[in-house]
Each structure stands twice: as structure tokens, then as C-alpha cells.
Design an enzyme around this catalytic site. Structure first.
Site, short mmCIF file in Angstrom:
data_model
loop_
_atom_site.label_atom_id
_atom_site.label_comp_id
_atom_site.label_asym_id
_atom_site.label_seq_id
_atom_site.Cartn_x
_atom_site.Cartn_y
_atom_site.Cartn_z
N LYS A 11 0.82 -1.22 0.00
CA LYS A 11 0.00 0.00 0.00
C LYS A 11 0.86 1.28 0.00
O LYS A 11 2.06 1.22 0.28
CB LYS A 11 -0.95 -0.04 1.20
N TYR A 51 -12.11 -1.77 -4.53
CA TYR A 51 -12.69 -1.98 -3.19
C TYR A 51 -14.22 -1.88 -3.20
O TYR A 51 -14.82 -1.60 -2.16
CB TYR A 51 -12.09 -0.98 -2.21
N ASN A 114 -2.23 -0.04 6.45
CA ASN A 114 -1.78 -1.30 7.07
C ASN A 114 -0.83 -2.10 6.19
O ASN A 114 -0.78 -3.32 6.24
CB ASN A 114 -2.99 -2.13 7.54
N HIS A 117 -2.24 -5.55 1.38
CA HIS A 117 -3.54 -6.19 1.20
C HIS A 117 -3.29 -7.66 0.90
O HIS A 117 -2.30 -8.01 0.27
CB HIS A 117 -4.27 -5.55 0.01
N GLU A 128 -8.97 -10.19 -8.21
CA GLU A 128 -8.04 -9.11 -7.92
C GLU A 128 -6.78 -9.21 -8.78
O GLU A 128 -6.25 -8.20 -9.24
CB GLU A 128 -7.71 -9.12 -6.42
P1 CMP Z 1 -7.60 -4.61 3.08
O1 CMP Z 1 -7.22 -6.00 3.45
O2 CMP Z 1 -6.86 -3.98 1.96
O3 CMP Z 1 -9.18 -4.55 2.77
C1 CMP Z 1 -9.99 -3.42 3.03
C2 CMP Z 1 -9.25 -2.33 3.74
O4 CMP Z 1 -10.04 -1.34 4.34
C3 CMP Z 1 -8.47 -2.94 4.88
O5 CMP Z 1 -7.40 -3.70 4.38
C4 CMP Z 1 -8.10 -1.70 5.69
O6 CMP Z 1 -6.86 -1.15 5.31
C5 CMP Z 1 -9.18 -0.70 5.32
N1 CMP Z 1 -9.95 -0.26 6.48
C6 CMP Z 1 -10.02 1.01 6.90
N2 CMP Z 1 -10.79 1.09 7.99
C7 CMP Z 1 -11.23 -0.16 8.26
C8 CMP Z 1 -12.07 -0.72 9.27
N3 CMP Z 1 -12.63 0.03 10.22
N4 CMP Z 1 -12.29 -2.06 9.23
C9 CMP Z 1 -11.75 -2.84 8.25
N5 CMP Z 1 -10.95 -2.34 7.28
C10 CMP Z 1 -10.68 -1.03 7.28
#
Ligand code: CMP
Length: 139
Positions: A11, A51, A114, A117, A128
Site C-alpha cells: 500500500k 474496493y 496497514n 492487502h 483481484e
Molecule cells: P484490506 O485487506 O486492503 O481490505 C480493506 C481495507 O479497508 C483494509 O485492508 C483496511 O486497510 C481498510 N480499512 C479502513 N478502515 C477499516 C475498518 N474500520 N475495518 C476494516 N478495514 C478497514
């Protein structure tokens, strides 16, 4: 049935902080083979499409803005039981809950930023992966 491929993105925060190499090293050390790799910057429209399953979630708009804020690295990875094993390697979505030794424990800054993904199912890994590496792509 578990297939042998998953999909990942490094990311914008982790790319910006120069962690592409560190994260790819952890992926390879975890037994995954990198079968496709590219660095691109998503438009907000494309990030929104990627997303789309989260469209109704309260964090969707912020997520789209963040994911289009800088380059990402997309990759298709191969390993037996790839989807589940990769989710173990990256750790919990919220880095506060990520276990020691996981990619998110080491590199993630917040639940949004984070670091990586990982696909949540074989079906989504295929969708994806195709999003970034379409079968008809020409060079
Ligand atoms: P990812 O696995 O990329 O899939 C969806 C993303 O939404 C997740 O990682 C997080 O980075 C992001 N995200 C932001 N806020 C939240 C939340 N409250 N709960 C879950 N995902 C979140």
C-alpha cells in the site's frame, strides 16, 4: 478447494517509506513465489472499483482516497494453500492485533495504512489478480 495463488498489494504508506524490498523479502522468505509484479498509481475511480465490495462501509471514501494517494505494488503470489498462508503471514487487518513476526506487525501504521492487502478467498484472488494483470495485456 484451496488453490495455489493469492494476490497482494503493497500500500502507499509502505511504498512511500521504502519498504517494497523488505516486504517482498518477507514474502519470499515465507515460501511464496512472485509470479507477477508491477508498481502503479491508481486513480480514485480504479481504487473505488477495486474496493467496491466495501462500498457501503463507513471507511470506503477514505480508503479510496488513501489507496489512490501514491503508488502501490501489485503482485500475484504462488504457494500451496496461498490465500490462507498469506493471511497468516500478513497478520490482522488492525496492526494493533497483528502477531509478532507478521508483515503488518513490522510495517503497518494503522488499520487504513496497514502496509499490505491480501485476498480473502480463492475467488477474490482470481478477480483481484485479473484487475491488475489482465490476460490480454500487451508489452
Ligand atoms: P484490506 O485487506 O486492503 O481490505 C480493506 C481495507 O479497508 C483494509 O485492508 C483496511 O486497510 C481498510 N480499512 C479502513 N478502515 C477499516 C475498518 N474500520 N475495518 C476494516 N478495514 C478497514
Amino acid at each position: 478447494m484451496a488453490t495455489n495463488r493469492t494476490f497482494t498489494m503493497i500500500k502507499p504508506d509502505a511504498v512511500q517509506d521504502n519498504h517494497i524490498g523488505g516486504i517482498l523479502s518477507m514474502i519470499e522468505a515465507g515460501g511464496f513465489r512472485i509470479v507477477a509484479l508491477k508498481k502503479v498509481q491508481l486513480t480514485p475511480e480504479r481504487a473505488g472499483q477495486f474496493y467496491e465490495v466495501h462500498k457501503e462501509r463507513p471507511f470506503y471514501q477514505d480508503l479510496v482516497k488513501y489507496m489512490s494517494s501514491g503508488p502501490i505494488v501489485a503482485a500475484i503470489l504462488e504457494k500451496d494453500n496461498a490465500v490462507a498462508d498469506f493471511r497468516t503471514l500478513i497478520g490482522a487487518t488492525n496492526p494493533a492485533n497483528a502477531e509478532e513476526g507478521t508483515i503488518r506487525k513490522k510495517y503497518a501504521k494503522s488499520i487504513e495504512a496497514n502496509a499490505v492487502h491480501g485476498s480473502d478467498s480463492d475467488e477474490n484472488a482470481q478477480i483481484e489478480g485479473d484487475f491488475y494483470f489482465p490476460a490480454n495485456e500487451q508489452f
